[in-house]
Design a protein around this motif. Sequence first.
Motif, PDB file in Angstrom:
ATOM      1  N   ASP A   1       0.867  -1.177   0.000  1.00 12.83           N
ATOM      2  CA  ASP A   1       0.000   0.000   0.000  1.00 12.83           C
ATOM      3  C   ASP A   1       0.905   1.229   0.000  1.00 12.83           C
ATOM      4  OD1 ASP A   1      -1.461   2.264   1.066  1.00 12.83           O
ATOM      5  OD2 ASP A   1      -3.036   0.864   1.632  1.00 12.83           O
ATOM      6  N   LEU A   2       0.884   1.982  -1.100  1.00 16.35           N
ATOM      7  CA  LEU A   2       1.790   3.123  -1.249  1.00 16.35           C
ATOM      8  C   LEU A   2       1.527   4.211  -0.217  1.00 16.35           C
ATOM      9  CD1 LEU A   2       2.118   3.502  -5.119  1.00 16.35           C
ATOM     10  CD2 LEU A   2       3.675   2.420  -3.508  1.00 16.35           C
ATOM     11  N   LYS A   3       0.269   4.448   0.122  1.00 16.46           N
ATOM     12  CA  LYS A   3      -0.036   5.478   1.120  1.00 16.46           C
ATOM     13  C   LYS A   3       0.575   5.107   2.468  1.00 16.46           C
ATOM     14  CE  LYS A   3      -4.217   7.036  -1.136  1.00 16.46           C
ATOM     15  NZ  LYS A   3      -5.671   7.038  -1.145  1.00 16.46           N
ATOM     16  N   ALA A   4       0.509   3.840   2.822  1.00 18.73           N
ATOM     17  CA  ALA A   4       1.098   3.388   4.084  1.00 18.73           C
ATOM     18  C   ALA A   4       2.621   3.543   4.052  1.00 18.73           C
ATOM     19  CB  ALA A   4       0.719   1.938   4.356  1.00 18.73           C
ATOM     20  N   LEU A   5       3.233   3.271   2.892  1.00 19.00           N
ATOM     21  CA  LEU A   5       4.689   3.446   2.766  1.00 19.00           C
ATOM     22  C   LEU A   5       5.083   4.911   2.889  1.00 19.00           C
ATOM     23  CD1 LEU A   5       5.699   0.964  -0.085  1.00 19.00           C
ATOM     24  CD2 LEU A   5       6.094   0.744   2.368  1.00 19.00           C
ATOM     25  N   PHE A   6       4.293   5.807   2.291  1.00 20.80           N
ATOM     26  CA  PHE A   6       4.597   7.234   2.390  1.00 20.80           C
ATOM     27  C   PHE A   6       4.451   7.727   3.827  1.00 20.80           C
ATOM     28  CE2 PHE A   6       3.449   7.584  -2.316  1.00 20.80           C
ATOM     29  CZ  PHE A   6       4.791   7.545  -2.696  1.00 20.80           C
ATOM     30  N   ARG A   7       3.443   7.213   4.545  1.00 16.33           N
ATOM     31  CA  ARG A   7       3.298   7.581   5.955  1.00 16.33           C
ATOM     32  C   ARG A   7       4.507   7.100   6.759  1.00 16.33           C
ATOM     33  NH1 ARG A   7      -2.118   6.567   4.784  1.00 16.33           N
ATOM     34  NH2 ARG A   7      -2.015   4.394   5.425  1.00 16.33           N
ATOM     35  N   LEU A   8       4.969   5.897   6.475  1.00 18.63           N
ATOM     36  CA  LEU A   8       6.143   5.356   7.152  1.00 18.63           C
ATOM     37  C   LEU A   8       7.369   6.220   6.858  1.00 18.63           C
ATOM     38  CD1 LEU A   8       7.332   3.019   8.849  1.00 18.63           C
ATOM     39  CD2 LEU A   8       7.687   1.784   6.712  1.00 18.63           C
ATOM     40  N   ALA A   9       7.527   6.619   5.599  1.00 17.35           N
ATOM     41  CA  ALA A   9       8.661   7.472   5.223  1.00 17.35           C
ATOM     42  C   ALA A   9       8.580   8.817   5.945  1.00 17.35           C
ATOM     43  CB  ALA A   9       8.685   7.666   3.711  1.00 17.35           C
ATOM     44  N   ALA A  10       7.385   9.380   6.026  1.00 18.30           N
ATOM     45  CA  ALA A  10       7.217  10.659   6.722  1.00 18.30           C
ATOM     46  C   ALA A  10       7.595  10.518   8.194  1.00 18.30           C
ATOM     47  CB  ALA A  10       5.782  11.150   6.573  1.00 18.30           C
ATOM     48  N   ASN A  11       7.243   9.388   8.788  1.00 21.84           N
ATOM     49  CA  ASN A  11       7.592   9.123  10.177  1.00 21.84           C
ATOM     50  C   ASN A  11       9.118   9.085  10.350  1.00 21.84           C
ATOM     51  OD1 ASN A  11       7.549   8.386  12.873  1.00 21.84           O
ATOM     52  ND2 ASN A  11       6.954   6.278  12.469  1.00 21.84           N
ATOM     53  N   TYR A  12       9.812   8.450   9.407  1.00 21.60           N
ATOM     54  CA  TYR A  12      11.276   8.402   9.460  1.00 21.60           C
ATOM     55  C   TYR A  12      11.858   9.805   9.353  1.00 21.60           C
ATOM     56  CZ  TYR A  12      12.163   3.381   9.362  1.00 21.60           C
ATOM     57  OH  TYR A  12      12.277   2.057   9.697  1.00 21.60           O
ATOM     58  N   VAL A  13      11.358  10.590   8.416  1.00 22.37           N
ATOM     59  CA  VAL A  13      11.853  11.960   8.239  1.00 22.37           C
ATOM     60  C   VAL A  13      11.632  12.751   9.515  1.00 22.37           C
ATOM     61  CG1 VAL A  13      11.468  14.132   6.992  1.00 22.37           C
ATOM     62  CG2 VAL A  13      11.585  11.982   5.736  1.00 22.37           C
ATOM     63  N   ASP A  14      10.453  12.617  10.103  1.00 24.95           N
ATOM     64  CA  ASP A  14      10.147  13.315  11.347  1.00 24.95           C
ATOM     65  C   ASP A  14      11.143  12.934  12.440  1.00 24.95           C
ATOM     66  OD1 ASP A  14       8.382  14.961  13.067  1.00 24.95           O
ATOM     67  OD2 ASP A  14       7.929  13.018  14.026  1.00 24.95           O
ATOM     68  N   ARG A  15      11.413  11.661  12.566  1.00 23.14           N
ATOM     69  CA  ARG A  15      12.348  11.197  13.604  1.00 23.14           C
ATOM     70  C   ARG A  15      13.762  11.716  13.360  1.00 23.14           C
ATOM     71  NH1 ARG A  15      10.702   4.949  13.693  1.00 23.14           N
ATOM     72  NH2 ARG A  15      12.397   4.726  15.203  1.00 23.14           N
ATOM     73  N   ILE A  16      14.167  11.759  12.098  1.00 16.52           N
ATOM     74  CA  ILE A  16      15.506  12.266  11.769  1.00 16.52           C
ATOM     75  C   ILE A  16      15.583  13.767  12.054  1.00 16.52           C
ATOM     76  CG2 ILE A  16      17.111  12.704   9.854  1.00 16.52           C
ATOM     77  CD1 ILE A  16      16.113   9.946   8.711  1.00 16.52           C
ATOM     78  N   LEU A  17      14.544  14.499  11.684  1.00 21.05           N
ATOM     79  CA  LEU A  17      14.528  15.941  11.942  1.00 21.05           C
ATOM     80  C   LEU A  17      14.517  16.257  13.443  1.00 21.05           C
ATOM     81  CD1 LEU A  17      12.083  17.186   9.158  1.00 21.05           C
ATOM     82  CD2 LEU A  17      14.579  17.451   9.251  1.00 21.05           C
ATOM     83  N   LYS A  18      14.043  15.302  14.233  1.00 16.56           N
ATOM     84  CA  LYS A  18      14.030  15.484  15.688  1.00 16.56           C
ATOM     85  C   LYS A  18      15.313  14.977  16.336  1.00 16.56           C
ATOM     86  CE  LYS A  18       9.038  15.533  16.224  1.00 16.56           C
ATOM     87  NZ  LYS A  18       7.843  14.787  16.627  1.00 16.56           N
ATOM     88  N   GLY A  19      16.299  14.595  15.523  1.00 15.84           N
ATOM     89  CA  GLY A  19      17.604  14.244  16.056  1.00 15.84           C
ATOM     90  C   GLY A  19      18.000  12.781  15.997  1.00 15.84           C
TER      91      GLY A  19
END
Length: 179
Positions: free
Chosen positions: A118-136
């Motif tokens: 499910d591409l939408k689920a993959l994009f949400r997962l990617a956004a979560n990773y980006v968020d975590r990286i931006l938070k350090g």
Amino acid sequence: MFADLTAKTLDIIRLLFPKVQKIGILTSNNPVHPAMAQTATKAAEALGISVQRFIAPDPEDLEKAFIDMKAADCEVVYVLADPPRDALPSIALKYRLPTVYQIDTYPDRGGLMAYGPDLKALFRLAANYVDRILKGAKPADLPVEQPTKFAFVINLRTAKALGLTVPEQVLLMADRVID
């Protein structure tokens, strides 16, 4: 993961085309495609289905690939995941080759059916990773996650245009049916 995805896709193909004898696998010049094609070939051959790989590195090569698949007597085409190529569904329909995709947006563009992550689920997962990286968080410390949600989509308009009757069992399996 790809072996499981392929096995499920082949199960769906068998339900819709119980007498299929030959499948064309369409790849691009994506470096992971040879290994994916080999996995799909082994799985299909274990079911008694012959497989031939066709490579279309660029969108301009798609028409020739479908001409070659038709000449090789392929009954179904299995398209390995790649960035969407808008012309693919219309070319498949032009050559009357039922085509199965790994990207769930193809049926919306006129493709017959798709089974894959499910591409939408993959994009949400990617956004979560980006968020975590931006938070350090350090990227090397983040776990590698495989897709856990898959979607099966079938386009009944395309099935009708190909003269196919979709069994009730296949319709019941679908996450989404396009009328």
